[in-house]
Design a protein around this motif. Structure first.
Motif, short mmCIF file in Angstrom:
data_model
loop_
_atom_site.label_atom_id
_atom_site.label_comp_id
_atom_site.label_asym_id
_atom_site.label_seq_id
_atom_site.Cartn_x
_atom_site.Cartn_y
_atom_site.Cartn_z
N GLY A 1 -32.76 59.84 -64.69
CA GLY A 1 -31.72 60.83 -64.92
C GLY A 1 -30.86 61.13 -63.72
N ILE A 2 -31.01 60.39 -62.64
CA ILE A 2 -30.23 60.60 -61.43
C ILE A 2 -29.34 59.37 -61.23
CG2 ILE A 2 -30.32 60.97 -58.92
CD1 ILE A 2 -31.53 63.30 -60.46
N GLU A 3 -28.05 59.61 -60.96
CA GLU A 3 -27.09 58.53 -60.76
C GLU A 3 -26.33 58.72 -59.45
OE1 GLU A 3 -24.52 58.62 -64.14
OE2 GLU A 3 -26.13 58.16 -65.56
N VAL A 4 -25.72 57.65 -58.96
CA VAL A 4 -24.88 57.72 -57.77
C VAL A 4 -23.77 58.74 -58.01
CG1 VAL A 4 -23.26 56.44 -56.33
CG2 VAL A 4 -25.40 55.37 -57.03
N GLY A 5 -23.55 59.62 -57.04
CA GLY A 5 -22.53 60.65 -57.14
C GLY A 5 -23.06 62.00 -57.59
N ASP A 6 -24.28 62.05 -58.12
CA ASP A 6 -24.88 63.31 -58.53
C ASP A 6 -25.23 64.16 -57.32
OD1 ASP A 6 -24.77 62.65 -61.21
OD2 ASP A 6 -26.88 62.07 -61.36
N LYS A 7 -25.15 65.48 -57.48
CA LYS A 7 -25.60 66.41 -56.44
C LYS A 7 -27.03 66.78 -56.80
CE LYS A 7 -24.43 70.49 -53.84
NZ LYS A 7 -23.43 71.51 -53.55
N VAL A 8 -27.95 66.61 -55.83
CA VAL A 8 -29.37 66.84 -56.08
C VAL A 8 -29.99 67.71 -55.00
CG1 VAL A 8 -29.71 64.67 -57.35
CG2 VAL A 8 -30.05 64.72 -54.88
N LYS A 9 -31.15 68.25 -55.34
CA LYS A 9 -32.00 68.98 -54.40
C LYS A 9 -33.32 68.22 -54.35
CE LYS A 9 -32.34 73.66 -54.02
NZ LYS A 9 -32.68 75.04 -54.46
N VAL A 10 -33.76 67.88 -53.14
CA VAL A 10 -35.00 67.12 -52.95
C VAL A 10 -35.98 67.93 -52.13
CG1 VAL A 10 -36.01 65.03 -51.96
CG2 VAL A 10 -33.77 64.90 -53.06
N TRP A 11 -37.19 68.08 -52.67
CA TRP A 11 -38.30 68.69 -51.93
C TRP A 11 -39.09 67.56 -51.31
CZ3 TRP A 11 -36.16 70.68 -56.22
CH2 TRP A 11 -35.93 72.05 -56.27
N TYR A 12 -39.52 67.74 -50.07
CA TYR A 12 -40.27 66.69 -49.39
C TYR A 12 -41.34 67.29 -48.50
CZ TYR A 12 -37.06 67.76 -45.52
OH TYR A 12 -36.33 68.39 -44.54
N ASP A 13 -42.32 66.44 -48.17
CA ASP A 13 -43.42 66.93 -47.33
C ASP A 13 -43.51 66.23 -45.98
OD1 ASP A 13 -44.38 64.47 -48.11
OD2 ASP A 13 -46.06 65.26 -49.26
N ALA A 14 -42.72 65.20 -45.79
CA ALA A 14 -42.75 64.49 -44.51
C ALA A 14 -41.38 63.86 -44.27
CB ALA A 14 -43.82 63.41 -44.53
N MET A 15 -40.98 63.82 -42.97
CA MET A 15 -39.69 63.23 -42.62
C MET A 15 -39.81 62.64 -41.23
SD MET A 15 -36.43 62.90 -43.57
CE MET A 15 -36.01 64.21 -44.70
N ASP A 16 -39.31 61.40 -41.06
CA ASP A 16 -39.34 60.82 -39.72
C ASP A 16 -38.03 61.13 -39.00
OD1 ASP A 16 -37.39 59.05 -40.58
OD2 ASP A 16 -38.72 57.35 -40.73
N ALA A 17 -37.89 60.66 -37.78
CA ALA A 17 -36.72 61.01 -36.97
C ALA A 17 -35.75 59.84 -36.82
CB ALA A 17 -37.18 61.48 -35.60
N SER A 18 -35.86 58.83 -37.67
CA SER A 18 -34.96 57.69 -37.57
C SER A 18 -33.56 58.08 -38.07
CB SER A 18 -35.50 56.52 -38.40
OG SER A 18 -35.56 56.87 -39.77
N LEU A 19 -32.60 57.20 -37.85
CA LEU A 19 -31.25 57.42 -38.37
C LEU A 19 -30.87 56.25 -39.26
CD1 LEU A 19 -29.38 58.84 -35.29
CD2 LEU A 19 -30.10 60.06 -37.32
N PRO A 20 -30.63 56.42 -40.52
CA PRO A 20 -30.82 57.65 -41.26
C PRO A 20 -32.30 57.97 -41.40
CG PRO A 20 -30.18 55.90 -42.75
CD PRO A 20 -30.13 55.34 -41.38
N ARG A 21 -32.57 59.23 -41.67
CA ARG A 21 -33.95 59.69 -41.78
C ARG A 21 -34.61 59.11 -43.03
NH1 ARG A 21 -32.59 65.94 -41.30
NH2 ARG A 21 -31.32 65.25 -43.03
N SER A 22 -35.92 59.15 -43.03
CA SER A 22 -36.70 58.66 -44.16
C SER A 22 -37.86 59.61 -44.39
CB SER A 22 -37.21 57.25 -43.85
OG SER A 22 -37.96 56.76 -44.92
#
Length: 111
Positions: free
Chosen positions: A79-100
Motif C-alpha cells: 500500500g506504499i508507493e513512490v511519492g507517498d508521504k509516510v511516517k516510519v517507526w524504527y528501533d535502530a539507525m546507523d550513521a552512514s549517508l544515506p542512513r540505514s
C-alpha cells in the motif's frame, strides 16, 4: 556504620534499577518523509523540503545530499508507493549517508 552503608547501597540499587526503566512510547524513534523508492521489504524516504514540491528519485535525493534513510522491514510493505508521504517507526539507525535503519512500523500520512 555498616548498617548505614548497607542501607545506602540498597537504596542506591533500587533507584538505579527503577530510574533506568524506559517508557517506549516516550522514546519512539520516528521519521516522516517522502518515498523515493519502495521494494518488498525496504523503503527509501527523504525529508520533505518546503521549496521543492517535486517527487525526487533515489539518485536525485542522494546527489542533492538530502536527509534520507533506507528502512528495512521484517514483513512485506504493501500500500506504499513512490511519492507517498509516510511516517516510519524504527528501533535502530546507523550513521552512514544515506542512513540505514530497521523499521518496525510504516504508516501512510496522505495520498
Amino acid at each position: 556504620m555498616k548498617r548505614l552503608y548497607l542501607f545506602l547501597l540498597i537504596v542506591f540499587g533500587v533507584v538505579t534499577i527503577f530510574g533506568c526503566e524506559e517508557d517506549s512510547k516516550d522514546n519512539e524513534l520516528v521519521m516522516e518523509g517522502i518515498v523515493a523508492k519502495v521494494d518488498d521489504r525496504e523503503v527509501f524516504i527523504y525529508e520533505e523540503l518546503e521549496e521543492d514540491a517535486m517527487i525526487l528519485s533515489e539518485e536525485e535525493v542522494i546527489s542533492k545530499s538530502l536527509q534520507a534513510s533506507y528502512f528495512g522491514f521484517d514483513t512485506e510493505i504493501s500500500g506504499i508507493e513512490v511519492g507517498d508521504k509516510v511516517k516510519v517507526w524504527y528501533d535502530a539507525m546507523d550513521a552512514s549517508l544515506p542512513r540505514s535503519g530497521h523499521g518496525t512500523k510504516i504508516e501512510l500520512i496522505n495520498k
